[in-house]
Design a protein around this motif. Structure first.
Motif, mmCIF file in Angstrom:
data_model
loop_
_atom_site.group_PDB
_atom_site.id
_atom_site.type_symbol
_atom_site.label_atom_id
_atom_site.label_comp_id
_atom_site.label_asym_id
_atom_site.label_seq_id
_atom_site.Cartn_x
_atom_site.Cartn_y
_atom_site.Cartn_z
ATOM 1 N N TYR A 266 0.834 -1.208 0.000
ATOM 2 C CA TYR A 266 0.000 0.000 0.000
ATOM 3 C C TYR A 266 0.867 1.256 0.000
ATOM 4 O O TYR A 266 1.836 1.361 0.756
ATOM 5 C CB TYR A 266 -0.904 -0.011 1.236
ATOM 6 N N THR A 309 -6.799 3.683 -4.785
ATOM 7 C CA THR A 309 -5.693 3.341 -3.905
ATOM 8 C C THR A 309 -4.518 2.903 -4.766
ATOM 9 O O THR A 309 -4.700 2.182 -5.746
ATOM 10 C CB THR A 309 -6.103 2.216 -2.937
ATOM 11 N N PHE A 311 -0.823 0.967 -5.089
ATOM 12 C CA PHE A 311 0.034 -0.062 -4.515
ATOM 13 C C PHE A 311 1.359 -0.110 -5.289
ATOM 14 O O PHE A 311 1.385 0.124 -6.495
ATOM 15 C CB PHE A 311 -0.628 -1.441 -4.566
#
Length: 316
Positions: A266, A309, A311
């Motif tokens: 992450y 998000t 990564f």
């Protein structure tokens, strides 16, 4: 570096209906002769606008579009196929997972994925049993479950669209608590088979990260909600009566956070809200530019901003 980053996103597409009447659902408004005068021109514009947005989500950080994109408020497989075959997306190698749900409005969740990055191993839908005050079945969206391999790493994804607040926040709150508990039941199933499972829970929860159903019934100590830092008085994924909300969230199991020996680590979460997705001027400046305000056609892409998000992948 961007080539070692990938994006996972979620986007509520605000009533992405085709123009055909389906006698099994309440889609009459979204037909050429319906209240909203939903015709081929408006449908094509919405598809083209949304696909152009999808192609840009996370591109600054990754150099390309999301490898996974959960969506809400899609009518059927036809609209999903029409979406991924638009000019902006047709060369990006997307496919999708979709199961029809019993929602009376006919809106479902789905998962778009890039076939060169993600392999689907299994998928199914989990129903949420709700009842009206009169004790009748209250049909709502299923929870979409997808198990697959992302860059050869096993991943489990739950795509949600929880019951709305239409009848009032307090009155509808028990329904979203039930939705949270249903997710926890599915999580227990997954973790019983795979204690180290990498899990993503995403969706339009019709609740903020600090709302009771999300904070107290979904995100326990075994999950992390990075979206909790994104909601402010001045920013969110949607607005209502001048206030910002962050109903759209991507929640993670903690193994995404490991700082060592982590093939998918992450990095950050964000709201994708460039100026061209928002009202340009006037009272609602900065708000998501929606397709309809009531019966009034505005021609915008959606009443929600996407969230995503990032990564980091280990270099090959």
């Amino acid at each position: 570096m961007p080539q070692n980053n990938l994006a996972i996103a979620f986007y509520n597409l605000e009533n992405l209906f085709d123009t055909q009447n389906d006698p099994n659902i309440f889609d009459d408004d979204f037909t050429p002769k319906g209240e909203l005068k939903w015709d081929a021109t408006r449908y094509a514009k919405k598809l083209n606008d949304q696909s152009a947005i999808i192609a840009e989500i996370g591109k600054e950080e990754t150099g390309t579009s999301p490898v996974l994109l959960g969506v809400a408020e899609v009518e059927n497989k036809k609209v999903l196929n029409d979406l991924i075959t638009t000019e902006a997306l047709k060369n990006l190698n997307y496919a999708f997972v979709h199961h029809n749900s019993p929602d009376e409005r006919g809106i479902d969740t789905a998962l778009l994925y890039k076939k060169d990055h993600f392999e689907v191993l299994e998928s199914r839908s989990y129903s949420l049993h709700l009842e009206t005050a009169e004790g009748l079945r209250d049909f709502t969206r299923d929870i979409l479950y997808v198990h697959g391999k992302l860059k050869d790493v096993p991943v489990y994804i739950l795509v949600n669209h929880w019951p709305s607040r239409r009848e009032g926040l307090e009155e509808s709150n028990p329904k979203r608590i039930l939705a949270a508990k249903r997710n926890r039941e599915i999580l227990q199933e997954i973790q019983a088979k795979d204690p180290e499972a990498r899990i993503i829970i995403m969706g339009d929860f019709n609740d903020d990260p600090q709302s009771v159903a999300v904070r107290d019934h979904l995100v326990s100590t075994d999950f992390y909600n990075p979206m909790i830092f994104l909601l402010t008085r001045y920013a969110g994924s949607l607005t209502h009566r001048g206030d910002w909300y962050l109903f759209d969230q991507i929640i993670l199991s903690p193994n995404w956070m490991k700082a060592y020996e982590n093939p998918l680590e992450y990095v950050k979460s964000a709201i994708f809200n460039p100026a061209h997705l928002a009202e340009a001027a006037g009272k609602y400046k900065g708000n998501p530019l929606r397709t309809y305000a009531g019966d009034n056609y505005l021609g915008g892409p959606s009443d929600h901003f996407p969230v995503y998000t990032i990564f980091k992948t280990e270099p090959n």
